[in-house]
Design a protein around this motif. Structure first.
Motif, mmCIF file in Angstrom:
data_model
loop_
_atom_site.group_PDB
_atom_site.id
_atom_site.type_symbol
_atom_site.label_atom_id
_atom_site.label_comp_id
_atom_site.label_asym_id
_atom_site.label_seq_id
_atom_site.Cartn_x
_atom_site.Cartn_y
_atom_site.Cartn_z
ATOM 1 N N GLN A 422 0.848 -1.188 0.000
ATOM 2 C CA GLN A 422 0.000 0.000 0.000
ATOM 3 C C GLN A 422 0.889 1.246 0.000
ATOM 4 O OE1 GLN A 422 -3.400 0.228 -0.245
ATOM 5 N NE2 GLN A 422 -3.314 -1.999 -0.579
ATOM 6 N N PRO A 423 0.409 2.350 -0.591
ATOM 7 C CA PRO A 423 1.218 3.574 -0.619
ATOM 8 C C PRO A 423 1.675 3.991 0.775
ATOM 9 C CG PRO A 423 -0.697 3.797 -2.036
ATOM 10 C CD PRO A 423 -0.881 2.516 -1.294
ATOM 11 N N LYS A 424 2.946 4.308 0.897
ATOM 12 C CA LYS A 424 3.533 4.719 2.175
ATOM 13 C C LYS A 424 4.367 5.977 1.941
ATOM 14 C CE LYS A 424 6.814 3.008 5.701
ATOM 15 N NZ LYS A 424 6.089 3.447 6.892
ATOM 16 N N LYS A 425 4.168 6.973 2.805
ATOM 17 C CA LYS A 425 4.903 8.226 2.672
ATOM 18 C C LYS A 425 6.395 7.985 2.937
ATOM 19 C CE LYS A 425 3.131 11.766 4.803
ATOM 20 N NZ LYS A 425 2.834 12.751 5.881
ATOM 21 N N VAL A 426 7.234 8.602 2.113
ATOM 22 C CA VAL A 426 8.681 8.510 2.312
ATOM 23 C C VAL A 426 9.050 9.502 3.412
ATOM 24 C CG1 VAL A 426 10.958 8.681 1.225
ATOM 25 C CG2 VAL A 426 9.001 7.840 -0.096
ATOM 26 N N GLU A 427 9.118 9.006 4.647
ATOM 27 C CA GLU A 427 9.297 9.866 5.819
ATOM 28 C C GLU A 427 10.643 10.595 5.805
ATOM 29 O OE1 GLU A 427 7.049 10.605 7.842
ATOM 30 O OE2 GLU A 427 5.529 9.049 7.540
ATOM 31 N N MET A 455 17.945 10.678 -4.477
ATOM 32 C CA MET A 455 17.838 9.374 -5.135
ATOM 33 C C MET A 455 17.951 8.255 -4.115
ATOM 34 S SD MET A 455 19.710 9.723 -8.816
ATOM 35 C CE MET A 455 18.763 8.316 -9.388
ATOM 36 N N PHE A 456 17.375 7.098 -4.469
ATOM 37 C CA PHE A 456 17.460 5.915 -3.617
ATOM 38 C C PHE A 456 17.160 4.674 -4.446
ATOM 39 C CE2 PHE A 456 13.627 8.430 -3.054
ATOM 40 C CZ PHE A 456 12.565 7.559 -3.267
ATOM 41 N N GLY A 457 17.655 3.521 -3.970
ATOM 42 C CA GLY A 457 17.446 2.260 -4.682
ATOM 43 C C GLY A 457 18.761 1.590 -5.036
ATOM 44 N N SER A 458 18.716 0.714 -6.024
ATOM 45 C CA SER A 458 19.897 -0.053 -6.428
ATOM 46 C C SER A 458 20.896 0.832 -7.179
ATOM 47 C CB SER A 458 19.483 -1.215 -7.326
ATOM 48 O OG SER A 458 20.623 -1.823 -7.893
ATOM 49 N N GLU A 476 17.513 4.669 1.702
ATOM 50 C CA GLU A 476 16.853 5.930 2.042
ATOM 51 C C GLU A 476 17.325 7.018 1.086
ATOM 52 O OE1 GLU A 476 17.919 6.684 6.084
ATOM 53 O OE2 GLU A 476 16.414 5.303 6.894
ATOM 54 N N PRO A 477 16.507 8.055 0.895
ATOM 55 C CA PRO A 477 16.893 9.140 -0.030
ATOM 56 C C PRO A 477 18.212 9.795 0.361
ATOM 57 C CG PRO A 477 14.580 9.326 0.595
ATOM 58 C CD PRO A 477 15.166 8.269 1.468
ATOM 59 N N VAL A 478 19.066 10.010 -0.636
ATOM 60 C CA VAL A 478 20.315 10.742 -0.428
ATOM 61 C C VAL A 478 20.319 11.941 -1.375
ATOM 62 C CG1 VAL A 478 21.689 8.793 0.369
ATOM 63 C CG2 VAL A 478 21.526 9.238 -2.078
#
Length: 762
Positions: A422-427, A455-458, A476-478
């Motif tokens: 389910q959609p979750k806010k990127v805190e 950016m975040f991910g692989s 997490e976002p950088v």
């Protein structure tokens, strides 16, 4: 609550004593400052200025707060997608004097222009309700900010940042001869970037000079000065006292004075019996001294706001602080001001806005209940394994769209590898106003209102673009520091590469370089942004990544491309000399290109939108015509057949005479929306790609080669995104609409002369 609507009540009940003669003098001087004479005589009988009527369109988002005399409601202006607040005042309940007080607030707002003061834009009359349009602060107020600290003290750096902004705002209103009279944490608003805006001028009073005194006892008890408590005359130093109370709260997270009843509270204020001492182990003696000077019992000994700004702990950083305030303000999406002098006509349209997604085995569109009210969707993007949504209030939500419980690799930005369904806010982006998001196969990029990029991910192909992180999973976002000095206008992601357009018009790309998709004249991979050479004379207006290629749209509507041209999905195979042999499809053509190359087949069109899929591409020109090219194995070009087509196809059929507004391409299918609110789908219907139920004959073997309407009823589509076999779409329905034409007599005093003058001076 973003606006203290209790003070909206006080707007109507305030006890200002400004005479009508004072109003006339004030407006006359304001008119002369603006270089104007009487504007009233230039108006036509219809109420327009020189025959013009400007319409501004608004969509209500949510109610921010309620008061006894009305509401504060968040609206979105459709002209520029900016957010504004309408502060309502019900005039039926007001006496003539209280109506003058309302006029006072508008007149004061109209002369206060400062980066740390809530901006006034317009006002409208809806029957007997006055609607004041104000700047929206998306970060709440200082009262909430202090409560959110949960006992953890602010750093001195943050306190000085707040102190500088508050003092700057107070200095500005005092220079304008205005006494605020209701400075408190609830009236100090913040953006998500911690920019402060002083608001709510319902109790404000204009004094003739710095030596003038006011007598009326108004304000909020916790912030009342000793002279107010004692019924004495007061001046600008009363605002300084209130400001001292606010700063004391910021330093201690506790009210300066507290009591169980108003009488005890006044006694404590007069005696200077504050609730606690400021922690000298955390804050410098100079900062603590400044606050206590603001809380001096003798008004004459309190510093002015300008004197506070000259203190060393502020003055030594003042240029840096000024530049920071200016930068944050310039990054904010602000409404365009009215182009005519008359208050424009407001068209308020109530809409239902919903988000649906389908594909990957989901044959029928799935509605997402998360995105309602203030969390309604503004922008959507589909990745290979996840979805991302930006809401109207600039918050980012992500969730997984994989089968089973496959682990994520950080592309959701939630700090773990869970597959949130389910959609979750990127805190971790709390406090950042996100305006755009782009999804790769297994990573995510987003751009904030400050033109910063996260950016975040692989990072398998180096797509995250962070030095020293190559090959890692970034959960997490950088912040990409590379773009801190290069403000980002737009970002686009392919499966394994990223392309960025900066505000200065430069292009940077990185990630997987196979087939030359980065436009860097090679097929090398790069783990940090590399500048792309733009052909001489071209100005790039947008960038769009396909799975393994990239399109660059110029400001003249021309299209440049680089990367994999398999199936002629970049449109490079015709009209170019020196064709290379390419046996993959059994025809001559360019297999791939590593430099930005003009797509000559599209040169006769002025392209506005380009939408690449896995094997084909769609485009929309300035006339709203839909153009497709590339592979047609599943009928994804929408030209009635499944044959190979080497040229570009202009779709007629169901689109004959229609204006196409949105289009997106998946792996073997296409979804498009038209101006008359229809949505069409065509191509491979397998695994629910087209959002058509399998039990109605749209199973995996069905491939409609002609665009077919989906969603039985008419919907406007603000945004649409396809990737792989997934689609996500925002759909709107108009529920009702009304036009508000201001009637100045609604808040007039006598003949209505004074209210008209207010309008003329804005």
């Amino acid at each position: 609550v973003m606006l203290d609507t209790g003070a909206t009540t006080v707007v109507a009940r305030s006890l200002l004593q400004m005479s009508l003669e004072d109003y006339e003098r004030h407006f006359d001087s304001l008119n002369s400052e603006l270089g104007g004479g009487s504007v009233v005589s230039e108006r036509s009988a219809s109420g327009t200025f020189n025959g013009e009527e400007e319409k501004l369109h608004y969509i209500p988002i949510r109610i921010l707060g309620r008061g006894a005399f009305g509401e504060a409601t968040l609206y979105r202006r459709t002209e520029d997608n900016s957010l504004v607040v309408w502060k309502e005042v019900d005039l039926n309940s007001l006496s003539e004097k209280e109506r003058r007080d309302v006029m006072n607030e508008i007149s004061i707002l109209s002369i206060l222009e400062h980066n740390n003061i809530i901006a006034y834009f317009n006002h409208f009359m809806d029957k007997n309700t006055l609607l004041i349009e104000l700047e929206y602060c998306n970060g709440g107020n200082l009262y909430d900010k202090i409560n959110q600290q949960r006992g953890k003290l602010f750093t001195e750096e943050v306190v000085i940042w707040y102190l500088y902004q508050i003092a700057s705002a107070v200095a500005h209103i005092h220079k304008a001869g205005i006494l605020h009279r209701d400075i408190k944490t609830l009236n100090i608003f913040l953006t998500k970037t911690d920019l402060i805006k002083l608001g709510d001028y319902g109790l404000a009073k204009k004094l003739d000079s710095e030596f003038s005194m006011a007598e009326t006892c108004v304000g909020t008890p916790y912030y009342m000065s000793p002279e107010l408590c004692q019924g004495s005359k007061y001046n600008f130093k009363s605002d300084i006292w209130a400001m001292g109370c606010v700063l004391f709260e910021v330093l201690t997270l506790t009210r300066t004075f507290d009591a169980t009843n108003p009488l005890n509270l006044c006694v404590k204020i007069v005696q200077g019996n504050w609730t606690m001492e400021v922690n000298s182990d955390v804050y410098s003696s100079e900062l603590i001294k400044m606050v206590y000077e603001c809380l001096d019992q003798d008004p004459a000994k309190r510093p002015t706001a300008d004197q506070l700004l000259d203190r060393p702990c502020i003055s030594c950083y003042r240029q840096e602080l000024e530049e920071r305030v200016a930068l944050l303000n310039s990054a904010m999406k602000r409404p365009k001001l009215s182009t005519v002098t008359e208050t424009p006509v407001a068209v308020v349209t109530t809409r239902s806005r919903e988000v649906y997604f389908w594909g990957g085995g989901k044959f029928t569109p799935q509605k997402l209940d998360t995105f309602k009210g203030g969390s309604s969707a503004q922008h959507v993007c589909a990745g290979e394994s996840h979805f991302a949504v930006v809401t109207v209030e600039k918050e980012l939500y992500t969730w997984a769209n994989v089968q089973g419980g496959a682990k994520m690799v950080g592309q959701l930005g939630h700090g773990d590898q869970a597959s949130y369904r389910q959609p979750k806010k990127v805190e971790k982006l709390q406090g950042k106003a996100i305006r755009q998001v782009a999804c790769g196969a297994d990573f995510t990029a987003c751009v904030s209102d400050e033109d910063l990029m996260y950016m975040f991910g692989s990072d398998y192909y180096g797509c995250i673009g962070v030095e020293g992180e190559f090959g890692m999973e970034i959960l997490e976002p950088v912040l990409l520091e590379f773009f801190e000095e290069r403000p980002v206008r737009q970002v686009s992601c392919g499966d394994n590469h990223v392309v960025v357009l900066t505000q200065s018009g430069e292009i940077f790309s990185w990630g997987c370089g196979e087939y030359g998709r980065l436009g860097l004249e090679c097929e090398d991979d790069f783990s940090s942004p590399m500048q792309v050479e733009i052909p001489k004379g071209a100005t790039i207006s947008s960038v769009t990544c396909g799975s393994d290629g990239t399109f660059f749209l110029t400001d003249t509507g021309k299209v440049l491309a680089c990367g994999n041209n398999e199936f002629n999905k970049l449109g490079l195979n015709q009209g170019i000399s020196g064709l290379k042999n390419h046996t993959g499809e059994g025809y001559q053509g360019i297999p791939y290109i590593t430099t930005l190359t003009l797509v000559k087949q599209l040169s006769r069109f002025k392209i506005q939108v380009i939408a690449p899929g896995k094997t084909h591409t769609a485009a929309i020109d300035e006339r709203g015509r839909l153009i497709t090219f590339g592979c047609n194995k599943y009928g994804q070009l929408g030209v009635k057949d499944f044959k190979k087509h080497q040229g570009v196809q202009v779709l007629v059929g169901p689109f004959g005479g229609k204006i196409v507004t949105k289009v997106s391409c998946g792996d073997d299918f296409t979804i498009a929306a038209t101006e008359d609110n229809q949505i069409f789908a065509w191509g491979n219907a397998g695994n629910g790609r087209l959002g058509m139920p399998a039990d109605k004959g749209f199973g995996s073997e069905v491939c409609p080669a002609m665009p077919r309407p989906i969603f039985g009823s008419l919907h406007h589509v603000p945004d649409l995104s396809c990737r792989g076999w997934h689609t996500i779409i925002i759909m709107e329905k108009v529920l009702n609409s009304k036009t508000i034409r201001s009637n100045s007599s609604g808040v007039s005093v006598g003949s209505g002369k004074y209210f008209t003058l207010v309008i003329d001076t804005l």
